[in-house]
Design a protein around this motif. Sequence first.
Motif: not given
Length: 956
Positions: A144-145, A329-334, A460-463, A488-493
């Motif tokens: 995703t993302g 499978k999921i974002s590396s920033d998650l 897709d909800i920003p920020v 998403r798109a390189g952001r942390q979460g």
Amino acid sequence: MVSQKRKRTEELDENSDASDYSIVQASSDDEVDISSALAGKKSRTDGPPDPVEEDDEDLEKFIQTSIAKRNVKGGTDIIKKTKGKSKIAKGEVGGGSFQSMGLHPSLLRSLTLQGYRIPTPIQRTSIPTLLANPPRDLVGMARTGSGKTLAYMIPLVQRLSGRHASTFGARALILLPARELALQVLKVGKELARGWNGKEGAHAGDNQGETSEKGQALRWGLIVGGEGLDEQFEMITNNPDVIIATPGRLLHLIVEMNLDLKSVQYVVFDEADRLFEMGFETALNEILHRLPSSRQTLLFSATLPKSLVDFAKAGLQDPKLVRLDAESKISSDLKMAFFSIKQAEKDACLLALLRDVIRVPFGSSAPKEGTDGDDATKPRRDKGKQRATQTTTAPHQTLIFAATKHHVEYLSNLLSAAGYAVSHIYGALDQSARTYQMDQFRRGYTSVLVVTDVAARGIDIPVLENVVNYDFPHGARVFVHRVGRTARAGRQGWAWSFVTHTELPYLLDLQLFLGRPLTSQVSAGSGDDAFTESLVLGNFSRERIDEDVEYVRSLDAAQHQLPVLREVMRRGHAMYERSKGKASQASYKRAKDMSKDTQWALAGAIEAGIHPVILHRTGGGAKMAEEDARKKLMKVVNSFKPAETVFEIGTRGKASTANAALMKERRKALKKAAERSVLPSTATADAEVEEDDDSNEDELPHENMEMADEDEIAAVFNTSSKKSGKGSYRDEEFYMSHYQKDASTEKGYSLTDGASSFAEQARGATFDLAGDEGVAARQRHKMTWDKKKKKFIKGDGVGADNVKLVRTESGTKLPATYRSGRFDEWKAKSHVSLPKIGEAEPERRGSGFGPGGRKFKHQKVVSAKPLDKLGKDYERKVRQIKKREENNPQEGGFSKMKGDPKRAKQKAKTSGGRYGGKSMGRVKSEIKTVDQIRKTRQTAERKKARNARPSRKGKR
């Protein structure tokens, strides 16, 4: 005269200083050599021309290659103009960039202005395949993302040439499972096609006079549930090029309007695994039956099974599988955190998480002063201009996923009573309310959005930095889509998940799917990296949870609807638990062992500690050191074993009592059991040794006995241990497991990952015999009692209350309400006809136009009213009329004031010509349409029937 044309040639003589252009004679005046224009380069003149003509395929391939080369060159110029004086970054031009894919310059300009400079891996792999000739089906899978929406929207706009087709029929169809996702995809498509310039995009041979600039833009159609049917009827008759729809409402319109989809060239199944589940099976079968076999089919999702057997019904032909989930499978920033809690303390844990960890501020949902609210009284200064939606989402905004709509209602009321600004969305909510609630959260008016899994796909909800799993998902697919709303798109979460004792097996299944270790401790210097590399399980602080439990009780006393909503939620949760699937048997066994192991310290255990993320966010290093000291103290306290029990107090050195003798025998039995479990080979020898002295029995230091390690036992006795499950008989070099290498991953991606529906389970439990067909036929004709209708009815009550069903051309049974006749009523009321596929679309310039695009014009001429003798300007008007009569005796006095029939006829005669001076474009067509011919015949038949009817005088 011989036509001449300039052509570039290569110099054969090195000493020649002649020009690079030479004069070449064409074969005739009518022939024009356009090869250099198509190829974008000047042709060579050395050597005779090839007398063999190229066939159509070679010519088409040549033209496509030439257009692609021209687009690449034009794309470079567009990027340079867009960047201005700033330097072009690495990856924006050259191999692997949008510019190197041969996209149209206008499309490339739209991408650059929106900030899409470098394609993502899924876009870099999918777009060239989709734009290749001939078209090829594709199955795309990425986390995703990762930009899957642009991966199929860019080829769609490119293939449709960014222009509206004058023939009737949709050319592209996008199917999605959720309404909010459909609105988002529609916005992305319009932004891509907005800057398309038809003149620059025209190719050789195009008719420039066919369409105007206003008519060249792509037309988009949105078909989702919750909207009025009349508006969607009008949208279909306006001939959209691209239809973005949910399967249920699209099927309703197809059956109601008898819609033909043979013109569709490009079909996209977004979130394909959700679409092909049981809930959409009937709708998809009927829609796929109406699509042409020559279409290009695309399937995109973050969780797709590797095998294409599940998607064979989609009619894929030699598809290309693009799978980019092997690494992550999921974002590396998650960053993920899992909390072990009790079911009764979920509400208190949620309040503690929002207040102490995420730190969501309190506030109302009203718009702030100076913001662009929905106030209708505010003047519109920017009227006529496009208003961009300003999203002001804050980092503390949180998305909470709940199991059912009853959970959503209860949590939204609970959090509102606690002082938070809350929005909520679930499937049964009205579409306008869903749009309003989502808009409030996007604009930052609310801090918390409580949703069901309806918002887990593609939104897709920003920020957005925080996602909370109030109810842990029962499948790995659902978890991936839920946590994919953040990071998403390189952001942390952050992803926060609550895990009860019954949900622990699902967490262990998730661990196998992600392939990450499960731990309860984090080293002091690891920071946030530990929460991305492993699954950390812990607890909340016991003192704070007790306080929050009392706070929830006080809210119940203040808000009387909370206990009622909690009871409804409890009943809904019981039904939800019965309907969801089961985890694997190995996970249930591991969960049972974890609940007994003191290392994990699950909720309710004495040794339960505080989750490392809470210590890290609240107190830092000092808090973590304090927690380590507390754990050591609790370990010492728990390891203390008294020398005598309560039954043996005061019996030492005295005569033995019955209780003391009982405890003595109990100690012997426990000692034998411990020795047998640790040293099986020496258990028999030790059992022969018995101590008869009571004083020696009391002085034995049982608690200081050192037990052997499992590895030492295996090394000494060369045997396996049942407890560990590992043995020396297995040679790892030659051992082959009976499990597939990626079995856990494919189980998580499967459409039936333990969560099969009741209908699917019942189908697997059926026992078919040849003689049962006759029994089933007799059952269909059997009369049964209907409790609602209070009478006997035929059939088995299929549908809602034995609703009448109709059979379509493909054999699918649908409710008869799909053919309610509403479209025929709307068509008669609106005076609109639906053309067939491939026919020229009728001209529609707005309201007031009838069939065939002709405008209804009033031909009635009304003479002017006589002058009012009591009016103030009566004498002045009389003088004007007399003066006009003296100057023009042929015209009447009132002819200039109002149009009359005499003046109209005179004007028609003086204008001259057959059409009265009108241009040929405005002349009424003499060719009647199909509707006009049918209407004329019906009118004649009615007149004939009326004239043949006997009158009343004849009856007398």
